[in-house]
Design a protein around this motif. Structure first.
Motif, PDB file in Angstrom:
ATOM      1  N   UNK A 141       0.459  -0.825  -0.612  1.00  0.00           N
ATOM      2  CA  UNK A 141      -0.424  -0.088  -0.039  1.00  0.00           C
ATOM      3  C   UNK A 141       0.775   1.237   0.166  1.00  0.00           C
ATOM      4  N   UNK A 142       2.188   0.962   0.738  1.00  0.00           N
ATOM      5  CA  UNK A 142       2.980   2.490   1.189  1.00  0.00           C
ATOM      6  C   UNK A 142       3.811   3.015  -0.559  1.00  0.00           C
ATOM      7  N   UNK A 143       3.506   1.873  -1.195  1.00  0.00           N
ATOM      8  CA  UNK A 143       4.812   1.584  -2.304  1.00  0.00           C
ATOM      9  C   UNK A 143       3.260   2.162  -3.376  1.00  0.00           C
ATOM     10  N   UNK A 144       2.243   1.636  -3.770  1.00  0.00           N
ATOM     11  CA  UNK A 144       1.430   2.480  -4.489  1.00  0.00           C
ATOM     12  C   UNK A 144       0.922   4.296  -4.069  1.00  0.00           C
ATOM     13  N   UNK A 145       0.921   4.768  -2.999  1.00  0.00           N
ATOM     14  CA  UNK A 145       0.604   6.156  -2.638  1.00  0.00           C
ATOM     15  C   UNK A 145       1.683   6.322  -2.784  1.00  0.00           C
ATOM     16  N   UNK A 146       3.035   6.163  -2.534  1.00  0.00           N
ATOM     17  CA  UNK A 146       4.212   6.830  -2.905  1.00  0.00           C
ATOM     18  C   UNK A 146       5.105   7.065  -4.419  1.00  0.00           C
ATOM     19  N   UNK A 162       1.478   5.907   7.159  1.00  0.00           N
ATOM     20  CA  UNK A 162       3.046   5.758   7.903  1.00  0.00           C
ATOM     21  C   UNK A 162       3.056   6.489   9.532  1.00  0.00           C
ATOM     22  N   UNK A 163       2.024   7.435   9.837  1.00  0.00           N
ATOM     23  CA  UNK A 163       2.546   7.517  11.537  1.00  0.00           C
ATOM     24  C   UNK A 163       1.270   6.258  11.950  1.00  0.00           C
ATOM     25  N   UNK A 164       0.249   6.113  11.211  1.00  0.00           N
ATOM     26  CA  UNK A 164      -0.152   4.394  12.166  1.00  0.00           C
ATOM     27  C   UNK A 164       0.560   3.681  11.872  1.00  0.00           C
ATOM     28  N   UNK A 165       1.706   3.316  11.577  1.00  0.00           N
ATOM     29  CA  UNK A 165       2.766   1.959  10.753  1.00  0.00           C
ATOM     30  C   UNK A 165       4.093   1.949  11.833  1.00  0.00           C
ATOM     31  N   UNK A 166       3.868   3.514  12.405  1.00  0.00           N
ATOM     32  CA  UNK A 166       4.962   4.022  13.058  1.00  0.00           C
ATOM     33  C   UNK A 166       6.124   3.896  11.851  1.00  0.00           C
ATOM     34  N   UNK A 167       5.646   4.256  10.318  1.00  0.00           N
ATOM     35  CA  UNK A 167       7.019   4.104   9.413  1.00  0.00           C
ATOM     36  C   UNK A 167       7.002   5.627   9.325  1.00  0.00           C
ATOM     37  N   UNK A 195       7.945   7.366   4.964  1.00  0.00           N
ATOM     38  CA  UNK A 195       7.180   7.167   4.485  1.00  0.00           C
ATOM     39  C   UNK A 195       6.589   7.913   4.901  1.00  0.00           C
ATOM     40  N   UNK A 196       6.027   8.401   5.621  1.00  0.00           N
ATOM     41  CA  UNK A 196       5.053  10.134   6.448  1.00  0.00           C
ATOM     42  C   UNK A 196       5.839  10.947   5.510  1.00  0.00           C
ATOM     43  N   UNK A 197       7.488  10.867   6.065  1.00  0.00           N
ATOM     44  CA  UNK A 197       7.964  12.020   5.910  1.00  0.00           C
ATOM     45  C   UNK A 197       8.125  12.690   4.485  1.00  0.00           C
TER      46      UNK A 197
END
Length: 390
Positions: A9-14, A317-322, A325-327
């Motif tokens: 999911x993060x890859x797609x969003x990024x 990113x925040x919810x997953x403490x990643x 990704x959030x930055x």
């Protein structure tokens, strides 16, 4: 190493956020920065202008505008220009406009006025007024403005005329608002600035698609060659944007953005007046020819999508403490914001707009497409007769 590992999911969003970010930055550098680039080129002497000052006919349509005529008409009549006439077409005689114009003609022999017959029906009175003014004009070059508009300097006509080259048939100018107060005025000023950056940017990029009649010039022969407003005579309006969309080409159109060629409009007092103006333009924008309408729509779509993807990436990113990704998502937002702020505020400075947009920029950036959608929805749910000639 986990910090550099992204889930599906993060890859797609990024990736989506990155693509949308690049698209938005390209729009700002390739389109919205055009006025600033033109201003710099003019200051360097890189822009070609003609030295000829051909005779000009200034045409003003006024409907119950005695107060505005008293306030603004003298500034038009006292332009520093060798040979010009001013023709005011008075639509409506329930105020003191007729008496004032008659009195003013004694002082200014180059002022003439006429009126729209009260019996005129089933035709756009604005288009009829402009047509009457054009037929009454003596000169080939026509300059248009409104009674509520005040030239920023007495060099307005000279600066418009420096674009009257042998190949030029249309000149688009900038119109801004006078200084005002309140949230409504801030919204109106930003919307006007952004809309101008868009349509003047397209014209400067060689793809003109509309004009606004507050500061506009074209040749009389162009009007007659295209049979005036006959292509959209069934519509109540379209005397400026639709006509220019119909006749403007990359070869025959120029843009004038010098600060002394700007006309200023009185601040909007009632939200209803601004809403009706925006709805009227929305009603004709769907009839524009060319890809510019779709390219503008793509910018709006990618703008909204960017807000959605970067916000989603930040939250996930925040919810997953990643935090990486959030930055990245937040950094892309900041980079886009910085690009916007620099280009929009440089353009505002070039046009001597009093307001600057920093903290309010994200708000207006989101509000502008929402407002645009609102105007289009108004058009859908209104009766078609509201936009036809009366």
């Amino acid at each position: 190493m986990e910090a550099f590992t992204f889930d599906h999911t993060e890859k797609i969003l990024l990736v989506a956020t990155g693509i949308l970010f690049i698209t938005q930055v390209l729009y700002y550098f390739c389109l919205y920065n055009r006025i600033h680039m033109r201003s710099r080129a003019t200051k360097r002497g890189d822009t070609h202008f003609t030295q000829e000052l051909p005779p000009i006919s200034v045409i003003i349509c006024a409907r119950e505008e005695s107060e505005n005529l008293r306030r603004n008409l003298s500034a038009v009549l006292e332009q520093d220009y060798p040979q010009f006439e001013v023709i005011v077409i008075n639509d409506g005689d329930t105020d003191e406009s007729e008496d004032y114009l008659t009195l003013l003609e004694e002082k200014y022999p180059h002022l003439y006025h006429s009126f729209v017959p009260g019996s005129s029906r089933y035709i756009s009175r604005k288009k009829l007024a402009i047509t009457l003014g054009i037929k009454a004009s003596k000169h080939d070059w026509l300059v248009f403005t409104d009674a509520k508009c005040l030239p920023q300097s007495n060099q307005w006509l000279r600066l418009m005329a420096r674009n009257f080259t042998s190949r030029t048939q249309v000149v688009l100018g900038y119109s801004g608002y006078e200084r005002g107060k309140g949230w409504l005025h801030k919204r109106v000023c930003f919307d006007n600035l952004f809309t101008s950056m868009r349509y003047l940017g397209f014209a400067l990029a060689g793809s003109p698609y509309m004009g606004i009649g507050r500061n506009l010039a074209y040749r009389k022969e162009l009007f007659y060659q295209h049979k005036g407003f006959s292509a959209h005579l069934n519509l109540q309006r379209g005397d400026d944007d639709l006509f220019i969309n119909h006749v403007a080409t990359p070869e025959n159109t120029r843009v004038e953005t010098d600060v002394n060629a700007i006309v200023r409009v009185q601040p909007v007092v009632r939200a209803k007046d601004w809403r009706e103006e925006k709805i009227s333009y929305a009603s004709t924008s769907r009839l524009y020819h060319g890809a510019q309408r779709w390219l503008a729509g793509l910018e709006t779509l990618t703008r909204l999508a960017f807000y959605g993807t970067w916000t989603a990436t930040l939250v996930i990113g925040i919810l997953n403490f990643h935090w990486l990704a959030a930055s990245i998502a937040f950094l892309l937002f900041l980079l886009r914001f910085a690009t916007q702020a620099v280009i929009i505020n440089h353009t505002a400075k070039d046009l001597e707009e009093k307001r600057r947009y920093y903290f309010t920029l994200p708000v207006f950036d989101m509000l502008q497409p929402v407002q645009s959608l609102r105007w289009k929805l108004y058009c859908l749910f209104r009766k078609k007769s509201d936009f036809l000639r009366k």
